[in-house]
Write a protein that holds these residues in place. Structure first.
Motif, PDB file in Angstrom:
ATOM      1  N   LEU A  66      69.316  12.297   1.918  1.00 18.41           N
ATOM      2  CA  LEU A  66      68.324  12.896   1.024  1.00 18.41           C
ATOM      3  C   LEU A  66      66.903  12.555   1.455  1.00 18.41           C
ATOM      4  CD1 LEU A  66      67.748  14.397  -1.693  1.00 18.41           C
ATOM      5  CD2 LEU A  66      67.893  12.159  -2.813  1.00 18.41           C
ATOM      6  N   TRP A  67      66.723  11.339   1.956  1.00 21.17           N
ATOM      7  CA  TRP A  67      65.383  10.845   2.277  1.00 21.17           C
ATOM      8  C   TRP A  67      65.079  10.815   3.770  1.00 21.17           C
ATOM      9  CZ3 TRP A  67      61.399   9.770  -0.913  1.00 21.17           C
ATOM     10  CH2 TRP A  67      61.687   9.759  -2.295  1.00 21.17           C
ATOM     11  N   GLU A  68      66.039  11.145   4.590  1.00 21.80           N
ATOM     12  CA  GLU A  68      65.893  10.958   6.042  1.00 21.80           C
ATOM     13  C   GLU A  68      64.619  11.571   6.611  1.00 21.80           C
ATOM     14  OE1 GLU A  68      68.397  11.574  10.202  1.00 21.80           O
ATOM     15  OE2 GLU A  68      69.137  12.481   8.348  1.00 21.80           O
ATOM     16  N   GLU A  69      64.355  12.822   6.299  1.00 25.05           N
ATOM     17  CA  GLU A  69      63.186  13.483   6.871  1.00 25.05           C
ATOM     18  C   GLU A  69      61.898  12.784   6.476  1.00 25.05           C
ATOM     19  OE1 GLU A  69      61.042  17.915   7.042  1.00 25.05           O
ATOM     20  OE2 GLU A  69      62.978  17.657   6.048  1.00 25.05           O
ATOM     21  N   ARG A  70      61.796  12.390   5.221  1.00 31.09           N
ATOM     22  CA  ARG A  70      60.583  11.725   4.765  1.00 31.09           C
ATOM     23  C   ARG A  70      60.450  10.326   5.366  1.00 31.09           C
ATOM     24  NH1 ARG A  70      61.578  13.317  -1.473  1.00 31.09           N
ATOM     25  NH2 ARG A  70      63.687  13.461  -0.580  1.00 31.09           N
ATOM     26  N   ILE A  71      61.579   9.660   5.563  1.00 35.29           N
ATOM     27  CA  ILE A  71      61.550   8.339   6.191  1.00 35.29           C
ATOM     28  C   ILE A  71      61.092   8.453   7.646  1.00 35.29           C
ATOM     29  CG2 ILE A  71      62.994   6.431   7.012  1.00 35.29           C
ATOM     30  CD1 ILE A  71      64.698   6.819   4.467  1.00 35.29           C
ATOM     31  N   VAL A  72      61.688   9.370   8.373  1.00 31.96           N
ATOM     32  CA  VAL A  72      61.343   9.566   9.783  1.00 31.96           C
ATOM     33  C   VAL A  72      59.868   9.904   9.957  1.00 31.96           C
ATOM     34  CG1 VAL A  72      61.720  11.072  11.779  1.00 31.96           C
ATOM     35  CG2 VAL A  72      63.682  10.213  10.479  1.00 31.96           C
ATOM     36  N   ASN A  73      59.316  10.636   9.000  1.00 33.76           N
ATOM     37  CA  ASN A  73      57.931  11.093   9.113  1.00 33.76           C
ATOM     38  C   ASN A  73      56.884  10.057   8.715  1.00 33.76           C
ATOM     39  OD1 ASN A  73      58.568  13.642  10.113  1.00 33.76           O
ATOM     40  ND2 ASN A  73      58.809  14.526   8.073  1.00 33.76           N
ATOM     41  N   VAL A  74      57.308   8.881   8.310  1.00 34.26           N
ATOM     42  CA  VAL A  74      56.335   7.817   8.042  1.00 34.26           C
ATOM     43  C   VAL A  74      55.642   7.464   9.362  1.00 34.26           C
ATOM     44  CG1 VAL A  74      56.037   5.392   7.374  1.00 34.26           C
ATOM     45  CG2 VAL A  74      57.609   6.854   6.089  1.00 34.26           C
ATOM     46  N   PRO A  75      54.310   7.520   9.424  1.00 33.52           N
ATOM     47  CA  PRO A  75      53.607   7.224  10.687  1.00 33.52           C
ATOM     48  C   PRO A  75      53.908   5.810  11.180  1.00 33.52           C
ATOM     49  CG  PRO A  75      52.128   8.264   9.110  1.00 33.52           C
ATOM     50  CD  PRO A  75      53.375   7.918   8.353  1.00 33.52           C
ATOM     51  N   LEU A  76      54.133   5.697  12.468  1.00 35.83           N
ATOM     52  CA  LEU A  76      54.479   4.396  13.046  1.00 35.83           C
ATOM     53  C   LEU A  76      53.370   3.375  12.836  1.00 35.83           C
ATOM     54  CD1 LEU A  76      56.740   3.014  14.598  1.00 35.83           C
ATOM     55  CD2 LEU A  76      55.612   3.676  16.723  1.00 35.83           C
ATOM     56  N   ASN A  77      52.115   3.828  12.883  1.00 36.30           N
ATOM     57  CA  ASN A  77      51.007   2.881  12.732  1.00 36.30           C
ATOM     58  C   ASN A  77      50.807   2.432  11.283  1.00 36.30           C
ATOM     59  OD1 ASN A  77      49.976   5.257  11.697  1.00 36.30           O
ATOM     60  ND2 ASN A  77      48.068   5.198  12.853  1.00 36.30           N
ATOM     61  N   GLU A  78      51.549   3.028  10.365  1.00 31.13           N
ATOM     62  CA  GLU A  78      51.483   2.609   8.965  1.00 31.13           C
ATOM     63  C   GLU A  78      52.752   1.873   8.534  1.00 31.13           C
ATOM     64  OE1 GLU A  78      50.633   6.012   6.518  1.00 31.13           O
ATOM     65  OE2 GLU A  78      48.856   6.593   7.692  1.00 31.13           O
ATOM     66  N   THR A  79      53.670   1.715   9.459  1.00 32.86           N
ATOM     67  CA  THR A  79      54.970   1.125   9.143  1.00 32.86           C
ATOM     68  C   THR A  79      54.859  -0.382   8.964  1.00 32.86           C
ATOM     69  OG1 THR A  79      56.113   2.874  10.361  1.00 32.86           O
ATOM     70  CG2 THR A  79      57.346   0.854   9.940  1.00 32.86           C
ATOM     71  N   LYS A  80      55.463  -0.872   7.881  1.00 35.60           N
ATOM     72  CA  LYS A  80      55.444  -2.305   7.558  1.00 35.60           C
ATOM     73  C   LYS A  80      56.829  -2.902   7.809  1.00 35.60           C
ATOM     74  CE  LYS A  80      52.009  -1.876   3.824  1.00 35.60           C
ATOM     75  NZ  LYS A  80      51.790  -0.411   3.953  1.00 35.60           N
ATOM     76  N   THR A  81      56.838  -4.198   8.081  1.00 34.92           N
ATOM     77  CA  THR A  81      58.083  -4.935   8.236  1.00 34.92           C
ATOM     78  C   THR A  81      58.313  -5.784   6.989  1.00 34.92           C
ATOM     79  OG1 THR A  81      57.811  -5.047  10.638  1.00 34.92           O
ATOM     80  CG2 THR A  81      59.310  -6.642   9.637  1.00 34.92           C
ATOM     81  N   PRO A  82      59.517  -5.800   6.443  1.00 40.87           N
ATOM     82  CA  PRO A  82      59.784  -6.620   5.248  1.00 40.87           C
ATOM     83  C   PRO A  82      59.440  -8.082   5.485  1.00 40.87           C
ATOM     84  CG  PRO A  82      61.622  -5.140   5.690  1.00 40.87           C
ATOM     85  CD  PRO A  82      60.703  -5.051   6.879  1.00 40.87           C
ATOM     86  N   THR A  83      58.868  -8.707   4.470  1.00 42.27           N
ATOM     87  CA  THR A  83      58.511 -10.126   4.579  1.00 42.27           C
ATOM     88  C   THR A  83      59.487 -11.010   3.810  1.00 42.27           C
ATOM     89  OG1 THR A  83      57.006  -9.874   2.689  1.00 42.27           O
ATOM     90  CG2 THR A  83      56.062  -9.625   4.895  1.00 42.27           C
ATOM     91  N   GLU A  84      60.530 -10.404   3.263  1.00 41.50           N
ATOM     92  CA  GLU A  84      61.580 -11.134   2.570  1.00 41.50           C
ATOM     93  C   GLU A  84      62.898 -10.426   2.869  1.00 41.50           C
ATOM     94  OE1 GLU A  84      61.859 -10.537  -1.797  1.00 41.50           O
ATOM     95  OE2 GLU A  84      60.079  -9.263  -1.556  1.00 41.50           O
ATOM     96  N   PRO A  85      64.032 -11.075   2.612  1.00 43.15           N
ATOM     97  CA  PRO A  85      65.311 -10.408   2.858  1.00 43.15           C
ATOM     98  C   PRO A  85      65.386  -9.069   2.125  1.00 43.15           C
ATOM     99  CG  PRO A  85      65.660 -12.741   2.432  1.00 43.15           C
ATOM    100  CD  PRO A  85      64.206 -12.469   2.151  1.00 43.15           C
ATOM    101  N   VAL A  86      65.822  -8.046   2.831  1.00 43.15           N
ATOM    102  CA  VAL A  86      65.857  -6.707   2.246  1.00 43.15           C
ATOM    103  C   VAL A  86      66.728  -6.666   0.998  1.00 43.15           C
ATOM    104  CG1 VAL A  86      66.668  -4.336   2.637  1.00 43.15           C
ATOM    105  CG2 VAL A  86      65.287  -5.490   4.370  1.00 43.15           C
ATOM    106  N   LYS A  87      67.839  -7.383   1.000  1.00 42.81           N
ATOM    107  CA  LYS A  87      68.717  -7.356  -0.170  1.00 42.81           C
ATOM    108  C   LYS A  87      68.003  -7.893  -1.407  1.00 42.81           C
ATOM    109  CE  LYS A  87      70.837 -11.857   0.833  1.00 42.81           C
ATOM    110  NZ  LYS A  87      72.111 -12.587   1.064  1.00 42.81           N
ATOM    111  N   ASP A  88      67.142  -8.898  -1.222  1.00 43.54           N
ATOM    112  CA  ASP A  88      66.389  -9.443  -2.353  1.00 43.54           C
ATOM    113  C   ASP A  88      65.309  -8.469  -2.803  1.00 43.54           C
ATOM    114  OD1 ASP A  88      67.924 -11.719  -2.170  1.00 43.54           O
ATOM    115  OD2 ASP A  88      66.444 -12.833  -0.984  1.00 43.54           O
ATOM    116  N   TYR A  89      64.651  -7.856  -1.826  1.00 42.37           N
ATOM    117  CA  TYR A  89      63.598  -6.900  -2.164  1.00 42.37           C
ATOM    118  C   TYR A  89      64.176  -5.706  -2.917  1.00 42.37           C
ATOM    119  CZ  TYR A  89      60.033  -3.350  -1.855  1.00 42.37           C
ATOM    120  OH  TYR A  89      59.133  -2.367  -2.190  1.00 42.37           O
ATOM    121  N   VAL A  90      65.267  -5.160  -2.430  1.00 41.55           N
ATOM    122  CA  VAL A  90      65.875  -3.994  -3.068  1.00 41.55           C
ATOM    123  C   VAL A  90      66.343  -4.334  -4.483  1.00 41.55           C
ATOM    124  CG1 VAL A  90      67.793  -2.361  -2.983  1.00 41.55           C
ATOM    125  CG2 VAL A  90      66.532  -2.889  -0.908  1.00 41.55           C
ATOM    126  N   ALA A  91      66.868  -5.531  -4.661  1.00 41.25           N
ATOM    127  CA  ALA A  91      67.304  -5.945  -5.997  1.00 41.25           C
ATOM    128  C   ALA A  91      66.123  -5.962  -6.962  1.00 41.25           C
ATOM    129  CB  ALA A  91      67.956  -7.321  -5.936  1.00 41.25           C
TER     130      ALA A  91
END
Length: 228
Positions: A9-34
């Motif tokens: 459902l989200w693939e196209e919008r995810i792919v289109n996020v500009p690389l220069n604006e892309t962030k890396t998680p600063t905490e475990p993804v499972k904790d962030y998603v929760a």
């Protein structure tokens, strides 16, 4: 809806996020998603108050499916990452023996072809370089060279079966090296996709929290739910 369906459902919008604006998680993804999933529940309860302040309510509805898409991307990245880790460990275990085998072949070949200058020159060229990639290539080239000129090897009672072993070892070590090196971390396509999914979710999450802190500035209990 499954996580894979969320991703589709989200693939196209995810792919289109500009690389220069892309962030890396600063905490475990499972904790962030929760934490985002908890926010989705709280924001849904406060939907009317948040939207009355001008917030787009679609932000709330996006949180759960986009969280599922991020979980899907994270699972794929962890699969790649763990394969790299396993390959790295196996390489560390097996590489010393592979280097030793290569050196033994070079020793045997140097002696066997000592009276064949043209062939010996090829052996000397193979001997050059000591990197991981060199070793992998050397094993293959030695196997090919030995198969092409077996008679001098037979004269020193060299076991020709070692040539097959060298070819097989070259292939297995090449596969390990490719997996261990891969496009680790920043260059890995799977990781980049995970980071883009995180970035998209983070933007929506942050916007909702910002509105929540604004709307409930006089209600400490409510306001506290909109801090990360």
């Amino acid at each position: 809806m499954s996580y894979s369906e969320d991703f589709e459902l989200w693939e196209e919008r995810i792919v289109n996020v500009p690389l220069n604006e892309t962030k890396t998680p600063t905490e475990p993804v499972k904790d962030y998603v929760a934490s985002v999933e908890t926010l989705a529940k709280d924001a849904d309860e406060d939907r009317e108050a948040l939207t009355s302040a001008g917030m787009d309510e679609q932000l709330i509805d996006d949180l759960i499916p986009l969280s599922g898409a991020l979980r899907y991307c994270q699972a794929n990245w962890m699969s790649v990452y763990e394969a790299q880790e396993e390959a790295t460990l196996l390489w560390r275990e097996q590489a010393p023996l592979a280097f030793e085998f290569r050196d033994e072949l070079l020793h045997d070949f140097s002696f066997a072809y000592r009276d064949h200058p043209d062939i010996l020159k090829k052996v000397m060229r193979i001997r050059e370089g000591g990197s991981k990639a060199d070793m992998v290539q050397d094993l293959l080239e030695l196997a090919v060279l030995g198969a092409k000129y077996p008679e001098p090897l037979n004269l020193i009672h060299f076991e020709l079966s070692k040539l097959d072993n060298s070819r097989t070892l070259s292939r297995s070590m090449a596969e390990l090296l490719a997996t261990a090196n891969g496009e680790a971390d920043e260059g890995n396509e799977t990781k980049v996709l995970r980071d883009k999914a995180f970035t998209l979710l983070f933007e929506k999450d942050s916007t909702i929290r910002e509105y929540g802190r604004y709307v409930f500035w006089k209600n400490d209990d409510k306001r506290s739910r909109y801090f990360r």
